[in-house]
Design an enzyme around this catalytic site. Structure first.
Site, PDB file in Angstrom:
ATOM      1  N   GLY A  11       0.795  -1.216   0.000  1.00 14.90           N
ATOM      2  CA  GLY A  11       0.000   0.000   0.000  1.00 14.90           C
ATOM      3  C   GLY A  11       0.836   1.278   0.000  1.00 14.90           C
ATOM      4  N   ARG A  36      -2.073  -9.309  -1.934  1.00 14.43           N
ATOM      5  CA  ARG A  36      -1.871  -9.440  -3.386  1.00 14.43           C
ATOM      6  C   ARG A  36      -0.990 -10.644  -3.694  1.00 14.43           C
ATOM      7  NH1 ARG A  36      -0.794  -3.064  -4.686  1.00 14.43           N
ATOM      8  NH2 ARG A  36      -2.221  -2.297  -3.101  1.00 14.43           N
ATOM      9  N   ILE A  53      -4.152 -11.241   6.383  1.00 13.46           N
ATOM     10  CA  ILE A  53      -4.061 -11.022   7.829  1.00 13.46           C
ATOM     11  C   ILE A  53      -5.251 -11.650   8.552  1.00 13.46           C
ATOM     12  CG2 ILE A  53      -5.157  -8.731   7.779  1.00 13.46           C
ATOM     13  CD1 ILE A  53      -2.357  -9.864  10.159  1.00 13.46           C
ATOM     14  N   TYR A 142     -14.007   3.623  10.660  1.00 12.89           N
ATOM     15  CA  TYR A 142     -12.539   3.630  10.643  1.00 12.89           C
ATOM     16  C   TYR A 142     -11.999   4.245  11.944  1.00 12.89           C
ATOM     17  CZ  TYR A 142      -7.879   5.094   8.888  1.00 12.89           C
ATOM     18  OH  TYR A 142      -6.533   5.314   8.700  1.00 12.89           O
ATOM     19  N   LYS A 146      -9.828   2.532  14.943  1.00 12.18           N
ATOM     20  CA  LYS A 146      -8.501   3.020  15.352  1.00 12.18           C
ATOM     21  C   LYS A 146      -8.493   3.353  16.848  1.00 12.18           C
ATOM     22  CE  LYS A 146      -6.186   2.799  11.476  1.00 12.18           C
ATOM     23  NZ  LYS A 146      -5.141   1.791  11.320  1.00 12.18           N
TER      24      LYS A 146
HETATM   25  P1  NAD Z   1      -3.312   1.220   1.743  1.00 10.22           P
HETATM   26  O1  NAD Z   1      -4.779   0.990   1.572  1.00 10.22           O
HETATM   27  O2  NAD Z   1      -2.582   2.001   0.727  1.00 10.22           O
HETATM   28  O3  NAD Z   1      -2.573  -0.182   1.912  1.00 10.22           O
HETATM   29  C1  NAD Z   1      -3.088  -1.217   2.682  1.00 10.22           C
HETATM   30  C2  NAD Z   1      -2.506  -2.520   2.148  1.00 10.22           C
HETATM   31  O4  NAD Z   1      -3.048  -3.584   2.926  1.00 10.22           O
HETATM   32  C3  NAD Z   1      -2.852  -2.797   0.678  1.00 10.22           C
HETATM   33  O5  NAD Z   1      -1.696  -3.084  -0.058  1.00 10.22           O
HETATM   34  C4  NAD Z   1      -3.778  -4.003   0.755  1.00 10.22           C
HETATM   35  O6  NAD Z   1      -3.627  -4.888  -0.349  1.00 10.22           O
HETATM   36  C5  NAD Z   1      -3.319  -4.647   2.046  1.00 10.22           C
HETATM   37  N1  NAD Z   1      -4.372  -5.490   2.615  1.00 10.22           N
HETATM   38  C6  NAD Z   1      -5.700  -5.275   2.632  1.00 10.22           C
HETATM   39  N2  NAD Z   1      -6.328  -6.300   3.202  1.00 10.22           N
HETATM   40  C7  NAD Z   1      -5.384  -7.189   3.557  1.00 10.22           C
HETATM   41  C8  NAD Z   1      -5.433  -8.452   4.180  1.00 10.22           C
HETATM   42  N3  NAD Z   1      -6.578  -9.031   4.524  1.00 10.22           N
HETATM   43  N4  NAD Z   1      -4.262  -9.075   4.426  1.00 10.22           N
HETATM   44  C9  NAD Z   1      -3.079  -8.526   4.045  1.00 10.22           C
HETATM   45  N5  NAD Z   1      -2.985  -7.336   3.431  1.00 10.22           N
HETATM   46  C10 NAD Z   1      -4.133  -6.674   3.199  1.00 10.22           C
HETATM   47  O7  NAD Z   1      -3.138   1.865   3.200  1.00 10.22           O
HETATM   48  P2  NAD Z   1      -1.950   2.815   3.710  1.00 10.22           P
HETATM   49  O8  NAD Z   1      -2.310   4.205   3.355  1.00 10.22           O
HETATM   50  O9  NAD Z   1      -0.644   2.275   3.333  1.00 10.22           O
HETATM   51  O10 NAD Z   1      -2.179   2.687   5.285  1.00 10.22           O
HETATM   52  C11 NAD Z   1      -1.534   1.715   6.055  1.00 10.22           C
HETATM   53  C12 NAD Z   1      -1.985   1.879   7.491  1.00 10.22           C
HETATM   54  O11 NAD Z   1      -1.716   3.221   7.929  1.00 10.22           O
HETATM   55  C13 NAD Z   1      -3.484   1.655   7.727  1.00 10.22           C
HETATM   56  O12 NAD Z   1      -3.670   1.045   8.983  1.00 10.22           O
HETATM   57  C14 NAD Z   1      -4.037   3.052   7.767  1.00 10.22           C
HETATM   58  O13 NAD Z   1      -5.185   3.123   8.550  1.00 10.22           O
HETATM   59  C15 NAD Z   1      -2.901   3.818   8.417  1.00 10.22           C
HETATM   60  N6  NAD Z   1      -2.947   5.246   8.099  1.00 10.22           N
HETATM   61  C16 NAD Z   1      -2.705   5.683   6.817  1.00 10.22           C
HETATM   62  C17 NAD Z   1      -2.763   7.039   6.533  1.00 10.22           C
HETATM   63  C18 NAD Z   1      -2.512   7.563   5.145  1.00 10.22           C
HETATM   64  O14 NAD Z   1      -2.718   8.770   4.905  1.00 10.22           O
HETATM   65  N7  NAD Z   1      -2.053   6.753   4.204  1.00 10.22           N
HETATM   66  C19 NAD Z   1      -3.074   7.949   7.558  1.00 10.22           C
HETATM   67  C20 NAD Z   1      -3.368   7.461   8.819  1.00 10.22           C
HETATM   68  C21 NAD Z   1      -3.269   6.093   9.105  1.00 10.22           C
HETATM   69  C1  AKB Z   2      -7.770   8.554   5.576  1.00 14.55           C
HETATM   70  O1  AKB Z   2      -8.064   9.636   5.018  1.00 14.55           O
HETATM   71  O2  AKB Z   2      -8.581   7.649   5.819  1.00 14.55           O
HETATM   72  C2  AKB Z   2      -6.347   8.376   6.026  1.00 14.55           C
HETATM   73  C3  AKB Z   2      -6.198   8.785   7.451  1.00 14.55           C
HETATM   74  C4  AKB Z   2      -5.944  10.201   7.781  1.00 14.55           C
HETATM   75  O3  AKB Z   2      -6.280   7.969   8.321  1.00 14.55           O
HETATM   76  N1  AKB Z   2      -5.489   9.101   5.142  1.00 14.55           N
END
Ligand code: NAD
Ligand code: AKB
Length: 312
Positions: A11, A36, A53, A142, A146
């Site tokens: 991701g 994937r 997971i 969500y 969290k």
């Molecule tokens: P993303 O959606 O880009 O990536 C998530 C990855 O998890 C994907 O590659 C998906 O294929 C994989 N996935 C989904 N279901 C799965 C499963 N059952 N088993 C294994 N893999 C699985 O998310 P991200 O932006 O990289 O975020 C990662 C973490 O960080 C999340 O917990 C998200 O809540 C947290 N987060 C992200 C942001 C942001 O802005 N990107 C902000 C706050 C928190």
């Molecule tokens: C979302 O918008 O869901 C994420 C986050 C701030 O957790 N980028």
């Protein structure tokens, strides 16, 4: 040397986190893992394993058999996608966490990183310069997942001495991989339209301020938190991480300094209500005090790097 696995490595965060961890620990010691089937091309310089997971036994067996010592658990549904499938989002976001926390409780793991989000806050939270400890009444599935996750992380630390560390990431901006279904995704999408010479339609209104951060800062924060001595970690729920704060109008103006003909219009959708319930800006003095956190990238720096690197 501790072996590490990043679950959800394909991701937005995982792609860059795996690369950064491999630079520090060596390619062979950092396993990338995702739902994937094939390894994402950016991660094929080291081991990759397909894992769901939600398949608790498969995850447990892999981690125990391969003597993994640290887990970065990134697999989750983000805010906008989660609202479309709340039951599954709750299951994915919580069950995976318990699988990993239990492995650490049974002493199979040394350390866990699990990300939280600014989504733990809600409309009753003080929205400007939101403190580390404050009212938290999230209104999205969500955010609820969290917040519950944070409580469980702290519980496992207090009851079972599980070394779990967490950050409430703000919206993350990156060019190496695309965001995965969040409310802050507009702040990445806008660069693709700007570079393509197209008008950008924002799904948030012009004056919606949200906390944001460049991915390089977020990865550095994650690694600094994980490397900090245990006694420095005072928050076992999750740390506020501020970065910067801007509105769609402000990021558009920053882009127009480089591309004066760039145009934006506004067509808010269901994500507006989510954004309205989140902080405008975040107070991260606890992270500064406890493990020396400081962000590097301001809005103009982010705009410059993004416009220089986004490929259309
Ligand atoms: P993303 O959606 O880009 O990536 C998530 C990855 O998890 C994907 O590659 C998906 O294929 C994989 N996935 C989904 N279901 C799965 C499963 N059952 N088993 C294994 N893999 C699985 O998310 P991200 O932006 O990289 O975020 C990662 C973490 O960080 C999340 O917990 C998200 O809540 C947290 N987060 C992200 C942001 C942001 O802005 N990107 C902000 C706050 C928190
Ligand atoms: C979302 O918008 O869901 C994420 C986050 C701030 O957790 N980028």
């Amino acid at each position: 040397m501790s072996r590490i696995i990043v679950i959800g490595a394909g991701g937005q965060i995982g792609t860059e986190l795996v690369t950064a961890l491999r630079k520090i620990h060596g390619n062979e010691n950092v396993v990338a893992s995702d739902l994937r089937e094939g390894c994402p091309p950016l991660l094929n310089d080291g081991p990759y394993v397909q894992l769901d997971i939600l398949n608790r036994e498969a995850v447990r067996n892999y981690i125990i058999e391969n003597k993994i010592a640290q887990v970065y658990l990134l697999a989750a549904l983000l805010s906008a996608t989660a609202e479309k499938n709340p039951d599954f989002a709750w299951r994915l976001n919580m069950e995976g966490l318990f699988t990993i926390l239990d492995l650490a409780k049974e002493k199979h793991l040394e350390k866990i990183f699990w990300p939280s989000s600014i989504a733990v806050f809600g409309p009753t939270t003080p929205l400007d310069n939101t403190p580390q400890h404050t009212i938290m009444e999230p209104t999205t599935v969500y955010g609820i997942s969290k917040q519950a996750g944070e409580r469980w992380c702290e519980y496992y630390y207090n009851k079972f001495n599980v070394d779990v560390r967490s950050i409430r990431y703000p919206g993350l901006i990156s060019y190496k991989s695309l965001p995965g279904g969040g409310t802050t995704d507009y702040a990445v999408d806008i660069f693709y339209k700007a570079k393509a010479g197209e008008v950008f339609t924002s799904f948030l209104s012009e004056d919606t301020a949200l906390p944001m951060m460049f991915m390089e800062d977020a990865i550095r924060a994650t690694i600094e938190l994980m490397n900090a001595p245990t006694e420095k970690i005072k928050e076992r729920s999750a740390y506020n991480l501020g970065g910067i704060s801007f509105t769609p109008e402000q990021i558009a103006e920053a882009i127009q300094k480089r591309i004066p003909e760039f145009k934006i219009n506004y067509l808010p959708d269901f994500r507006q209500a989510i954004a309205d319930s989140w902080p405008n800006s975040i107070d991260d003095t606890a992270a500064q005090r406890d493990w020396g956190w400081k962000h590097n990238f301001d809005l103009d720096a982010i705009v410059n790097v993004m416009l220089d690197n986004v490929k259309i």
